[in-house]
Design a protein around this motif. Sequence first.
Motif, PDB file in Angstrom:
ATOM      1  N   PRO A   1       0.945  -1.373  -0.025  1.00 18.69           N
ATOM      2  CA  PRO A   1      -0.084   0.037  -0.014  1.00 18.69           C
ATOM      3  C   PRO A   1       0.812   1.216   0.030  1.00 18.69           C
ATOM      4  CG  PRO A   1      -0.936  -1.576   1.338  1.00 18.69           C
ATOM      5  CD  PRO A   1       0.419  -2.158   1.159  1.00 18.69           C
ATOM      6  N   ALA A   2       2.131   1.323   0.671  1.00 18.21           N
ATOM      7  CA  ALA A   2       2.822   2.417   0.910  1.00 18.21           C
ATOM      8  C   ALA A   2       3.646   2.832  -0.441  1.00 18.21           C
ATOM      9  CB  ALA A   2       3.892   2.114   1.530  1.00 18.21           C
ATOM     10  N   LEU A   3       3.961   1.693  -1.352  1.00 14.49           N
ATOM     11  CA  LEU A   3       4.339   1.835  -2.706  1.00 14.49           C
ATOM     12  C   LEU A   3       3.440   2.539  -3.443  1.00 14.49           C
ATOM     13  CD1 LEU A   3       6.911  -1.028  -2.940  1.00 14.49           C
ATOM     14  CD2 LEU A   3       7.449   1.241  -2.689  1.00 14.49           C
ATOM     15  N   HIS A   4       2.303   1.792  -3.507  1.00 20.11           N
ATOM     16  CA  HIS A   4       1.081   2.310  -4.401  1.00 20.11           C
ATOM     17  C   HIS A   4       0.834   3.820  -4.043  1.00 20.11           C
ATOM     18  CE1 HIS A   4      -2.733   2.025  -6.604  1.00 20.11           C
ATOM     19  NE2 HIS A   4      -3.384   2.742  -5.508  1.00 20.11           N
TER      20      HIS A   4
ATOM     21  N   TYR B   1      12.755   5.614   2.007  1.00 17.91           N
ATOM     22  CA  TYR B   1      13.538   5.835   0.963  1.00 17.91           C
ATOM     23  C   TYR B   1      13.098   5.250  -0.257  1.00 17.91           C
ATOM     24  CZ  TYR B   1      18.128   5.556  -1.329  1.00 17.91           C
ATOM     25  OH  TYR B   1      19.061   5.677  -2.433  1.00 17.91           O
ATOM     26  N   ALA B   2      12.666   4.153  -0.140  1.00 16.57           N
ATOM     27  CA  ALA B   2      12.076   3.345  -1.520  1.00 16.57           C
ATOM     28  C   ALA B   2      10.821   4.091  -2.127  1.00 16.57           C
ATOM     29  CB  ALA B   2      11.757   1.821  -1.176  1.00 16.57           C
TER      30      ALA B   2
ATOM     31  N   HIS C   1       6.424  -2.587 -12.197  1.00 18.51           N
ATOM     32  CA  HIS C   1       7.761  -1.820 -11.654  1.00 18.51           C
ATOM     33  C   HIS C   1       7.479  -1.814  -9.926  1.00 18.51           C
ATOM     34  CE1 HIS C   1      11.381   0.414 -10.967  1.00 18.51           C
ATOM     35  NE2 HIS C   1      10.798   1.318 -10.460  1.00 18.51           N
ATOM     36  N   ARG C   2       6.109  -1.267  -9.802  1.00 23.57           N
ATOM     37  CA  ARG C   2       5.967  -1.370  -8.137  1.00 23.57           C
ATOM     38  C   ARG C   2       5.737  -2.821  -7.792  1.00 23.57           C
ATOM     39  NH1 ARG C   2       1.434   1.311  -8.945  1.00 23.57           N
ATOM     40  NH2 ARG C   2      -0.034  -0.443  -8.602  1.00 23.57           N
ATOM     41  N   ALA C   3       5.114  -3.716  -8.381  1.00 28.62           N
ATOM     42  CA  ALA C   3       5.198  -4.968  -7.862  1.00 28.62           C
ATOM     43  C   ALA C   3       6.327  -5.622  -7.765  1.00 28.62           C
ATOM     44  CB  ALA C   3       4.131  -6.016  -8.863  1.00 28.62           C
TER      45      ALA C   3
END
Length: 206
Positions: free
Chosen positions: A95-98, A168-169, A187-189
Motif C-alpha cells: 500500500p505504501a508503494l502504491h 527511501y524506496a 515496476h511497483r510489484a
Amino acid sequence: MSNPHFSTKERILSAAEDLFARSGFAGASLRQVTASANVNLAAVNYHFGSKENLINELFKRRLDELTAERTKSLNKALATKPVSLESILEAFVAPALHLASDRGGGQSFVRLLARAFAEQDQRLRRFVSDNYGHVLKEFAKAIHQFVPELQKEDLYWRLDFVSGALTYAMSDFGMIKKPPTLTEEQHRANAAKQFVRFAAAGLRAP
C-alpha cells in the motif's frame, strides 16, 4: 452542485503539500500557500486555524487512507492460509508503494514524508506516532510470531529500519529506476517483491 468549502480546502491542501515538499515546513509561508492556492489568508484560518493544523491535516488525509489499506491488507494476509512473514510484510509494503506511485498528489506527499524525517520534526513525529502508531503495533504483533526469538526491543529496532528503508524506496531516490519495458504497476510489484525479501532477511537475522 459543487461544494465551495470542499474545493477551497482541497486547493489549500494540494498547494501546501507541493510547497512544503519543495521548500520545507519552515521554508514555505502561509502567504505562499494562499498565493499558490489562489485564496486569501482568511480561508486558511477558517479551514485550519494555524499552520501547524494545516500540516497535521496534510498528513492525516494521506495517512488515514494508507492506514486503512494496510489494515485491510493485513487482515486479508492473516486470513489466508498459510500465513507467512513475507505475506505480512507485503501487506505493509505494497500500500505504501502504491501511494508513492499516485500522480494525483501521492508523490508530493512522499517527498513531504521524506522531508519530515530529514528535518527531524519532533512535533510532527509525535503526531504521526500518536495517531498511527497502533498500526505498526498490529504489524509487530503479527510479525513477532515468525521471529519469536527476537526481544521486543530488537524487533522494534528492526521495524524502525524497515520503515526508514521503505520511506527511501517510496521517495524513488535509489539507483533502480523503472525500465521502459515495464508498466508502473509491474515496476511497483517488482519493487515490493524485492523489498519484502530484503526486510524478511533482516528480521530473520540472528
